[in-house]
Design a protein around this motif. Structure first.
Motif, short mmCIF file in Angstrom:
data_model
loop_
_atom_site.label_atom_id
_atom_site.label_comp_id
_atom_site.label_asym_id
_atom_site.label_seq_id
_atom_site.Cartn_x
_atom_site.Cartn_y
_atom_site.Cartn_z
N VAL A 16 0.78 -1.40 -0.23
CA VAL A 16 -0.04 -0.02 -0.54
C VAL A 16 1.27 1.34 0.23
O VAL A 16 1.90 1.37 0.87
N LEU A 17 0.45 2.49 -0.60
CA LEU A 17 1.33 3.00 -1.31
C LEU A 17 1.12 4.60 -0.19
O LEU A 17 0.29 4.29 0.35
N LYS A 18 2.40 5.03 0.31
CA LYS A 18 2.06 6.61 0.75
C LYS A 18 0.47 7.41 0.46
O LYS A 18 1.00 7.71 -0.69
N PRO A 19 0.00 8.33 1.20
CA PRO A 19 -0.74 9.54 0.34
C PRO A 19 0.24 9.93 -0.77
O PRO A 19 1.31 10.46 -0.37
N ARG A 20 -0.32 10.52 -1.90
CA ARG A 20 -0.24 11.15 -3.45
C ARG A 20 1.30 10.87 -3.54
O ARG A 20 1.92 11.63 -4.67
N GLU A 21 1.01 8.74 -3.17
CA GLU A 21 2.17 8.64 -4.13
C GLU A 21 2.27 7.70 -5.12
O GLU A 21 2.77 7.20 -6.29
N ASN A 35 10.55 4.00 -0.59
CA ASN A 35 10.41 5.32 0.32
C ASN A 35 8.97 5.64 0.52
O ASN A 35 8.37 6.37 0.80
N GLU A 36 8.41 4.71 -0.80
CA GLU A 36 6.89 5.14 -1.46
C GLU A 36 6.39 4.56 -1.26
O GLU A 36 4.31 4.56 -0.63
N LEU A 52 -0.70 -3.96 -5.92
CA LEU A 52 -0.21 -3.08 -5.23
C LEU A 52 -1.27 -1.64 -5.36
O LEU A 52 -1.98 -1.77 -5.84
N PHE A 53 -1.68 -1.01 -4.00
CA PHE A 53 -3.23 -0.53 -4.26
C PHE A 53 -2.56 1.50 -3.32
O PHE A 53 -1.55 1.39 -3.19
N ASP A 54 -3.64 2.13 -3.68
CA ASP A 54 -3.26 3.74 -3.03
C ASP A 54 -3.47 3.56 -2.30
O ASP A 54 -4.50 2.56 -1.24
N SER A 55 -3.49 4.75 -1.31
CA SER A 55 -3.53 4.62 0.48
C SER A 55 -5.03 4.83 0.29
O SER A 55 -5.33 4.73 1.48
#
Length: 416
Positions: A16-21, A35-36, A52-55
């Motif tokens: 899971v990505l960090k916000p806005r990545e 780091n993302e 892979l998923f976004d925040s």
């Protein structure tokens, strides 16, 4: 870890990505850096398929996981498909279909897989079509061989399946591995080379336009031959008739020999590698231009400086150096190197002469390259007239969202 160990790992691994990545990934870039990532669910083994998923929990794709690399995840799909036999067969078939728009894979050597640009991260596959070079007057029958580089952990662990799929779709006489690039170390991998399938001769004779070249599939640089410059070599040769030509960083002679075949009066080829020069000289003889083709083993910077002191002049100069910038931190130093060789080449050209200047470094982008050329021209009191702004050949596809796929710059210029 063998193929079956990876594919049999329990499913459901998620990153899971960090916000806005997510924007760069949504625009098409296939790399996710350590780091993302906010967190990884489960404990995926090295090389595992991870979703892979976004925040906000939106699905973005699926990739190969490497906990030892700064590039933590290399996306191979924007859907949930598995990297199995069906996936690789489909990917290779689609890659081949693109090349068949421009090339005949029964007759022409070409790059069949260009890594991430073909949704196969870290995999390079070059097809060589030609005849065994046995050093005899009469070459053997036409054959087809693949030269591969496995440059990421994900494809390394699936090597056996990849080889099986390539053999089934392309039916080569042999497949050789040339995974010796330093980038493998960043993936936690050692260099690897050797025959993976069938039989592979040491050297094969391939055709490029009207010329023939002996390519060393086992020991030649990278996969054996720089196919990305094929169209640029032909373009440069158009200006060679009757010309005195200087080919700097000549490698195995591609640019210079095509220039000689096109009618150059004289070609002087310069490289620091004795092995490359031996190969270039033999290629000149194979093409019947040995009497107009000479080689010099020298450091290019020193040799250009010496030619300038001698007040030598040329009508056509080709600069095809290795990548001077291999990372963002080396760009400024690379600028100095590129500018020096271009400036000295400009001073060696007759008025109205042609400069063919190249850079294969992604980090040294087009804007920097063009600024460097203009700065060099200004510093030596010359003015350039652009004839062509070129890039790599069509078997090295350039795709949106993945800037690294457009790495080669080639400018053909007239010097006033």
């Amino acid at each position: 870890m063998r193929d079956k160990d990876v594919t049999s790992s329990r499913r459901g691994f998620r990153a899971v990505l960090k916000p806005r990545e997510e924007l760069r990934i949504k625009r098409g870039h296939p790399w996710v850096y350590d780091n993302e990532i906010a967190f990884v669910e489960g404990s995926p083994p090295p090389g595992a398929e991870v979703s892979l998923f976004d925040s906000k929990a939106s699905f973005l794709g699926k990739g190969f996981f490497n906990p030892s690399s700064k590039i933590r995840l290399r996306l191979y799909s924007r859907t949930g498909e598995k990297a199995d036999k069906a996936f690789f067969e489909k990917a290779f078939s689609e890659a081949l279909a693109w090349r068949r728009r421009f090339f005949d894979d029964k007759k022409e050597s070409q790059r069949i897989v260009f890594g991430e640009a073909d949704n196969l991260p870290g995999l390079i596959v070059d097809l060589f079509v030609g005849q065994v070079d046995a050093g005899k007057p009469e070459p053997g029958p036409v054959g087809r061989w693949l030269s591969c580089q496995f440059l990421s952990l994900g494809v390394e662990l699936r090597k056996a399946e990849i080889v099986r799929s390539l053999a089934g779709i392309l039916a080569p006489d042999g497949i050789v591995e040339r995974s010796e690039a330093p980038v493998r170390a960043l993936e936690g991998l050692e260099a690897s080379s050797g025959v993976l399938y069938g039989t592979v001769p040491g050297n094969v004779l391939i055709r490029e336009g009207e010329a023939v070249f002996s390519v060393d599939l086992s020991e030649g640089q990278k996969t054996g031959w720089f196919l990305d410059q094929r169209a640029n070599r032909a373009a440069a040769a158009r200006f060679a008739r009757g010309a005195k030509v200087l080919d700097v960083f000549c490698n195995q002679g591609g640019f210079g020999i095509l220039a000689a075949k096109a009618g150059a009066a004289q070609v002087l080829a310069v490289d620091s590698s004795r092995g490359a020069l031996v190969a270039a000289a033999r290629n000149a003889v194979l093409n019947g231009v040995g009497s107009r083709y000479s080689t010099v083993e020298a450091n290019a910077f020193d040799y250009l400086r010496n030619l300038e002191k001698e007040k030598a002049k040329f009508d056509l100069i080709i600069l095809d150096p290795p990548a001077f910038a291999k990372s963002r931190s080396s760009v400024e130093q690379a600028y100095k190197g590129y500018k020096e060789i271009n400036l000295r080449a400009m001073r060696l050209l007759n008025r109205g002469g042609i400069l063919v200047s190249c850079s294969c470094s992604y980090w040294f982008d087009e804007h920097r390259f063009e600024t460097m050329v203009e700065d060099a021209a200004f510093d030596c009191g010359r003015r350039i007239r652009l004839i062509e702004a070129r890039t790599q050949d069509m078997d090295h596809p350039i795709v949106s969202g993945y800037g690294e796929s457009k790495y080669l710059k080639c400018r053909i210029m007239e010097l006033r």
